[in-house]
Design a protein around this motif. Structure first.
Motif, mmCIF file in Angstrom:
data_model
loop_
_atom_site.group_PDB
_atom_site.id
_atom_site.type_symbol
_atom_site.label_atom_id
_atom_site.label_comp_id
_atom_site.label_asym_id
_atom_site.label_seq_id
_atom_site.Cartn_x
_atom_site.Cartn_y
_atom_site.Cartn_z
ATOM 1 N N ARG A 158 0.832 -1.215 0.000
ATOM 2 C CA ARG A 158 0.000 0.000 0.000
ATOM 3 C C ARG A 158 0.868 1.267 0.000
ATOM 4 O O ARG A 158 0.531 2.271 -0.630
ATOM 5 C CB ARG A 158 -0.935 0.007 1.207
ATOM 6 C CG ARG A 158 -2.045 -1.041 1.116
ATOM 7 C CD ARG A 158 -3.081 -0.846 2.199
ATOM 8 N NE ARG A 158 -2.509 -1.039 3.533
ATOM 9 C CZ ARG A 158 -2.386 -2.213 4.134
ATOM 10 N NH1 ARG A 158 -2.785 -3.322 3.514
ATOM 11 N NH2 ARG A 158 -1.883 -2.305 5.347
ATOM 12 N N LYS A 159 1.989 1.206 0.693
ATOM 13 C CA LYS A 159 2.903 2.349 0.751
ATOM 14 C C LYS A 159 3.445 2.672 -0.641
ATOM 15 O O LYS A 159 3.503 3.849 -1.044
ATOM 16 C CB LYS A 159 4.045 2.026 1.713
ATOM 17 C CG LYS A 159 5.026 3.166 1.939
ATOM 18 C CD LYS A 159 6.081 2.746 2.961
ATOM 19 C CE LYS A 159 7.130 3.820 3.146
ATOM 20 N NZ LYS A 159 8.187 3.373 4.102
ATOM 21 N N ARG B 229 1.979 1.907 -3.502
ATOM 22 C CA ARG B 229 0.865 2.414 -4.313
ATOM 23 C C ARG B 229 0.596 3.876 -4.009
ATOM 24 O O ARG B 229 0.301 4.671 -4.917
ATOM 25 C CB ARG B 229 -0.379 1.566 -4.057
ATOM 26 C CG ARG B 229 -0.320 0.191 -4.730
ATOM 27 C CD ARG B 229 -1.475 -0.694 -4.343
ATOM 28 N NE ARG B 229 -1.426 -1.964 -5.080
ATOM 29 C CZ ARG B 229 -2.104 -3.053 -4.735
ATOM 30 N NH1 ARG B 229 -2.902 -3.023 -3.660
ATOM 31 N NH2 ARG B 229 -2.000 -4.147 -5.446
ATOM 32 N N ASN B 230 0.696 4.252 -2.746
ATOM 33 C CA ASN B 230 0.483 5.657 -2.373
ATOM 34 C C ASN B 230 1.559 6.568 -2.956
ATOM 35 O O ASN B 230 1.350 7.780 -3.101
ATOM 36 C CB ASN B 230 0.466 5.798 -0.849
ATOM 37 C CG ASN B 230 -0.788 5.197 -0.232
ATOM 38 O OD1 ASN B 230 -1.816 5.069 -0.907
ATOM 39 N ND2 ASN B 230 -0.711 4.816 1.033
#
Length: 591
Positions: free
Chosen positions: A535-536, A538-539
């Protein structure tokens, strides 16, 4: 004086037994350590053991059988009963062959059997396996012997060994008898004979890692154990080779706290097993300082191009890597039509998407290139656009990282995972998209990142994918964090990461003494960390795709890590379509 006489007598007996071995086998290069203690108790037994060693070396592959025994023990087999069953089957396999070739051995053989009966009667009577051995010996000496039905059934299976045409047929009989007599649950808990034989040298050498860090080095430790097992398997006497493997087996799945002195030498061992690093000490220190933080603060990163590219010395791991590369290439040749078809399809999908992005559109505008045929509209129409303007599509560049799980849990799928990485790499090369391919696994506190090709390498580097091999554990979160850190340094606007994994982050074998994060890296703890790193990324603008290369029961975990952006590849024939759809979606986004 008496000691000198005894030493001379011992030397004479050793020479006599060794000469028997050489004479029977016809191979004067064979080495053995004659058991003089046995000779002092039974001359016939000691001589017959030497004869059998020679005959076994002549008719069968003692190294193959010895490795089978070690592999079976590695997978929780009990050393003493397994060796005892092997001894009985070997006796049956070669006994009659020896007698037919050398009738003079009959008397020595029968006397050896009788001495064994006389000396070990009480011991043999205490267990089913002992009673089986006693019955076989009695029947050889007397011609017939009455036993209970169960023992007779086992005896008939031992007698089948007399017809074994090669070593594998003999191994099948030994394995079947062990599973019947000693451990009826072995196959269900630890696997079939195929599973046993599939154990690699790399796995075996990892088993006794404490010994491997000694000055003798690990290959000598394994060689010593295999030699002891091999020597023992032709003897009729009961022998316990070593207690070490049994003790290690009991703690195999627990966390091991390493002595600091051992850790100081661990870097050398990692070099020996994974090849030298391509980073200089300063770069390595900087990356470890920057990336090994929080729950990974007691870990280290190790970057290598693999043991085949940068070996320290010739050892078991190097030989294993060569054999695994050959197996991967064999898988490729076996499926080359499917692979080429996948490469072609994926290449075509990527090229079409890139063409769409590069196409331009001409529109009417109030500026640009004048259109003479529309000049009449000036002053006569509200639509006074007499210029043509070319609008270019988004020409942003792309870069792709491919990260492959190379932990031991992927062992049964090594060939297919290597092909998946190769298909992606070949298609990206055809589409002229810069990309890097790496695998990762974790050994002790080191997460090893094996780079097969770098972003701007020539297409020839794709062949390095066949050097893919698996071992140890996997600290997915740290590997993704490290790969993502370097990917983010690239100048390309659109960044994509494809992760081939089995959805099971698992690293619980080793923790440092007084570690700040002693919790085992497994279960929800590990899944949560891996999902966080995904997720990191993707952010930060990286598109992350998870390609699931595991068992269906672990799909739920994969979904937790990658969310909706993951692909489940049941068969490699569908690989290009599934991965291609994701890549083209990324290439065509915002076009």
């Amino acid at each position: 004086m008496q000691e000198t006489i005894l030493d001379d007598y011992q030397l004479e007996m050793e020479n006599r037994i060794r000469n028997l071995l050489w004479t029977v086998s016809g191979d004067y290069t064979l080495e053995m350590k004659p058991n003089v203690e046995t000779f002092l108790r039974s001359k016939s037994l000691a001589l017959y053991d030497g004869i059998k060693q020679g005959a076994f070396a002549k008719y069968y592959d003692k190294d193959l059988l010895g490795m089978y025994l070690v592999k079976k023990i590695f997978l929780q087999g009990l050393e003493t009963p397994l060796t005892a069953i092997a001894q009985l089957c070997i006796e049956e396999a070669i006994g009659e062959k020896i007698v037919r070739e050398r009738p003079g051995i009959v008397r020595i053989r029968l006397q050896a059997f009788q001495d064994m009966i006389d000396q070990e009667f009480e011991v043999l009577a205490k267990s089913p396996l002992g009673r089986l051995k006693f019955a076989l010996l009695k029947e050889k000496v007397q011609g017939s012997y009455f036993v209970e039905r169960q023992i007779r059934e086992w005896m008939e299976q031992v007698y089948e060994a007399g017809d074994a045409k090669d070593t594998m047929e003999l191994i099948v009989i030994i394995d079947r008898l062990y599973n019947q007599i000693v451990d009826p649950w072995f196959e269900r808990q630890h696997g079939t004979l195929q599973t046993v034989m599939a154990v690699t040298l790399e796995e075996l050498t990892e088993y006794s890692w404490e010994d491997f860090l000694s000055e003798e080095m690990y290959e000598e430790a394994l060689e010593s154990y295999v030699q002891k097992i091999t020597e023992n398997m032709t003897n009729l006497e009961e022998n316990q080779v070593t207690q070490e493997m049994e003790e290690k087996r009991r703690v195999k799945n627990k966390i091991t706290v390493l002595d600091p002195a051992v850790l100081e030498r661990s870097y050398t061992y990692v070099e020996l097993n994974y090849g030298r690093t391509y980073l200089n000490p300063l770069e390595e220190k900087r990356l470890n300082y920057h990336l090994c933080r929080d729950i990974h603060s007691d870990c280290s990163l190790y970057f290598t191009q693999g043991i085949l590219k940068n070996p320290v010395k010739r050892n078991y791991q190097l030989e294993y890597a060569k054999k695994q590369k050959d197996k991967n290439l064999w898988t490729y040749h076996d499926k080359h039509r499917i692979v080429k078809r996948n490469i072609s399809l994926l290449t075509e999908m990527l090229r079409k998407s890139l063409v769409l992005r590069s196409e331009s559109v001409q529109v009417l505008s109030d500026r640009g290139e004048i259109i003479p045929s529309r000049l009449w509209r000036v002053g006569r129409s509200t639509d006074a656009k007499v210029f043509r303007r070319e609008l270019k599509a988004d020409s942003s560049e792309f870069v792709v990282d491919v990260l492959m799980d190379a932990s031991g849990s992927q062992r049964s799928r090594q060939g297919d995972v290597a092909l998946q990485g190769y298909i992606i790499s070949e298609a990206l090369s055809n589409a002229q998209i810069p990309h890097r391919v790496m695998s990762f696994c974790t050994f002790w506190d080191y997460t090893i990142l094996h780079r097969f090709r770098d972003y701007d390498d020539d297409r020839k580097a794709n062949a390095n994918l066949f050097e893919y091999n698996t071992s140890s554990n996997n600290r997915d979160g740290l590997a993704i964090k490290a790969a993502g850190y370097e990917l983010l340094q690239r100048d390309e606007e659109k960044k994509i990461m494809i992760i081939l994994s089995d959805g099971k982050p698992y690293d619980v074998i080793v923790n440092r003494p007084n570690a700040r994060n002693p919790q085992p890296y497994q279960g929800k703890y590990a899944v949560r960390d891996t999902g966080f790193e995904v997720r990191k990324l993707r952010n930060m603008g990286v598109s992350v795709l998870g390609v699931f290369a595991g068992e269906e029961k672990d799909l739920a975990t994969e979904k937790k890590i990658f969310g909706k952006d993951f692909a489940y590849i049941r068969e490699i024939t569908n690989f290009s379509k599934i991965v291609g759809r994701y890549l083209t979606k990324q290439l065509e986004a915002d076009s």
